[in-house]
Design a protein around this motif. Structure first.
Motif, short mmCIF file in Angstrom:
data_model
loop_
_atom_site.label_atom_id
_atom_site.label_comp_id
_atom_site.label_asym_id
_atom_site.label_seq_id
_atom_site.Cartn_x
_atom_site.Cartn_y
_atom_site.Cartn_z
N THR A 84 1.03 -1.17 0.09
CA THR A 84 0.22 0.03 0.00
C THR A 84 0.92 1.00 0.00
OG1 THR A 84 -1.90 -1.22 1.33
CG2 THR A 84 -1.63 1.39 1.25
N LEU A 85 0.58 2.14 -0.87
CA LEU A 85 1.38 3.38 -0.73
C LEU A 85 0.66 4.28 0.27
CD1 LEU A 85 1.77 4.14 -4.63
CD2 LEU A 85 3.41 3.36 -3.27
N GLY B 171 9.61 8.31 -6.50
CA GLY B 171 8.40 8.56 -7.18
C GLY B 171 8.54 9.78 -8.39
N TYR C 238 5.77 -2.27 -9.95
CA TYR C 238 5.58 -1.07 -9.23
C TYR C 238 5.64 0.44 -9.63
CZ TYR C 238 5.59 -4.42 -5.03
OH TYR C 238 5.32 -5.39 -4.33
N THR D 171 2.72 3.17 -10.62
CA THR D 171 1.98 3.99 -9.78
C THR D 171 2.47 5.38 -10.06
OG1 THR D 171 3.49 3.96 -8.06
CG2 THR D 171 1.88 2.44 -7.89
N SER D 172 3.72 5.64 -10.78
CA SER D 172 4.11 7.15 -11.14
C SER D 172 3.81 7.31 -12.49
CB SER D 172 5.43 7.26 -10.48
OG SER D 172 6.03 8.10 -11.19
N ARG E 289 6.54 5.39 -15.01
CA ARG E 289 5.94 4.48 -16.00
C ARG E 289 6.27 4.75 -17.40
NH1 ARG E 289 1.01 5.51 -14.79
NH2 ARG E 289 0.57 6.96 -16.63
N ASN F 129 -2.18 -5.40 -5.79
CA ASN F 129 -2.80 -4.40 -5.84
C ASN F 129 -2.44 -3.63 -7.11
OD1 ASN F 129 -4.23 -4.33 -3.51
ND2 ASN F 129 -2.91 -2.97 -2.14
N MET F 130 -1.09 -3.89 -7.67
CA MET F 130 -0.76 -3.12 -8.76
C MET F 130 -1.78 -3.49 -10.16
SD MET F 130 1.88 -1.34 -7.78
CE MET F 130 0.58 -1.35 -6.33
N PHE G 150 -4.11 -0.92 -11.10
CA PHE G 150 -3.45 -0.07 -12.28
C PHE G 150 -3.34 -1.06 -13.54
CE2 PHE G 150 -1.96 1.63 -8.37
CZ PHE G 150 -1.99 3.04 -8.46
#
Length: 330
Positions: free
Chosen positions: A36-37, A137, A160, A163-164, A168, A193-194, A198
């Protein structure tokens, strides 16, 4: 011959690992078994709550763990990442260098804070992660070293980074460089979760397809939108030419492009599963870089991951990693 066997890109995170009870997760309101972020304030509050718990720290990040593992086994790796000009940033770079990994120029380290990952290990050996990315990030195409990437056998990226936006895009740009240079491409889906939040971004990173994909069962089924592993296997064939699905104590399934292979588990008493998938990927890529077949590479990856989970932490020492290889009979 390429200078590097694997060029990786990923987050630079200092792991702060705590042994906790499941009840601690409930008190903290943290979902078990996933990443979790969190922002820095949330993470510091978690660390304050756990100040009486035993903990240790080490350089981490999913792809970094894999690149260090293959370097310990004897291959040459390069890792692009971003750290800050703080104590944790210097600690991270020193640790990466000691792991035998080359990296991008960090003489102008970013202002701010190096990323941290609070890893909570419960008695069932499961890991739950709360990550504050910090300057990681801001990882972007500026951290890419195109010449090193072109002079590699494989390009490897972690899910991972999805998320950025900047990270990405950097991963997508790096894959483009690799594709143009004939460098084989690989990705790890990294965390359920990714996939859950996402998936579209991960598909952007995969693009027209990769040569090799790593996932655990939950991630594979999440990508396929099904709770049927056979459906997931068929789906992964549409986005990757080969893949490995790790199954914890049940071993792994490996698709070599023609045949679905079952990789037997190595029976051990698991203490901490943090980094098991990273070790599997690093050892598997090492095997492929040596010209091994998928079964042999999978068996080494299984043995290395099994060794890792018998102790606390996302990595084992270079001597322990080499001992796994030395005792490996294929």
């Amino acid at each position: 011959m390429a200078r590097y066997q694997v060029y990786g890109i990923g987050n630079a995170l200092v792991d702060m690992e705590y042994e906790v009870d499941v009840s601690d997760l409930g008190v903290l309101g943290i979902d078990k078994g996933v990443m979790t972020l969190v922002d820095e304030k949330q993470q510091l509050a978690i660390m304050a709550h756990l100040e009486r718990h035993r903990h240790q720290r080490g350089s981490g990040g999913s792809a970094a763990n894999s690149i260090i593992a293959l370097s310990q086994l004897g291959a040459r790796g390069f890792y692009s990442c971003k750290v800050a000009d703080d104590e944790l940033g210097h600690f991270y770079m020193d640790d990466l260098t000691r792991g035998g990994v080359d990296t991008n120029n960090h003489t102008e380290k970013g202002q701010g804070h190096t990323g941290r990952c609070v890893v909570l290990v419960t008695p069932d050996s499961d890991r739950t992660m709360c990550t504050f990315l910090g300057v990681s990030g801001e990882l972007s195409t500026r951290e890419l070293v195109a010449d090193a990437l072109r002079d590699s056998d494989w390009f490897y990226t972690e899910g991972y980074l999805v998320t950025s936006d900047a990270a990405r895009e950097a991963s997508i740009a790096a894959k483009g460089i690799a594709d143009a240079a004939g460098v084989k491409t690989a990705i790890s889906l990294s965390d359920p979760n990714m996939v859950k939040f996402f998936k579209s971004g991960l598909l952007e990173m995969i693009g027209s397809g990769v040569d090799l994909l790593f996932a655990n069962e939950l991630e594979a089924m999440g990508m396929a939108g099904s709770d049927d592993l056979d459906v997931a296997v068929d789906y992964l064939k549409t986005i990757s030419r080969t893949f490995a699905i790790t199954r914890g104590p049940k071993g792994a399934l490996v698709w070599d492009g023609d045949t679905l292979l079952e990789i037997a588990p190595v029976k051990v008493q698991a203490v901490d599963t943090v980094g098991a998938g990273d070790m599997f990927a690093g050892a598997f890529l090492y095997g492929l870089s040596q010209g091994w077949g998928f079964t042999r590479a999978g068996n080494l990856a299984s043995a290395a991951a099994a060794k890792l989970v018998t102790s606390i932490g996302p990595r084992i020492s270079a001597a322990e990693t080499r001992a796994v290889l030395a005792g490996f009979d294929g």
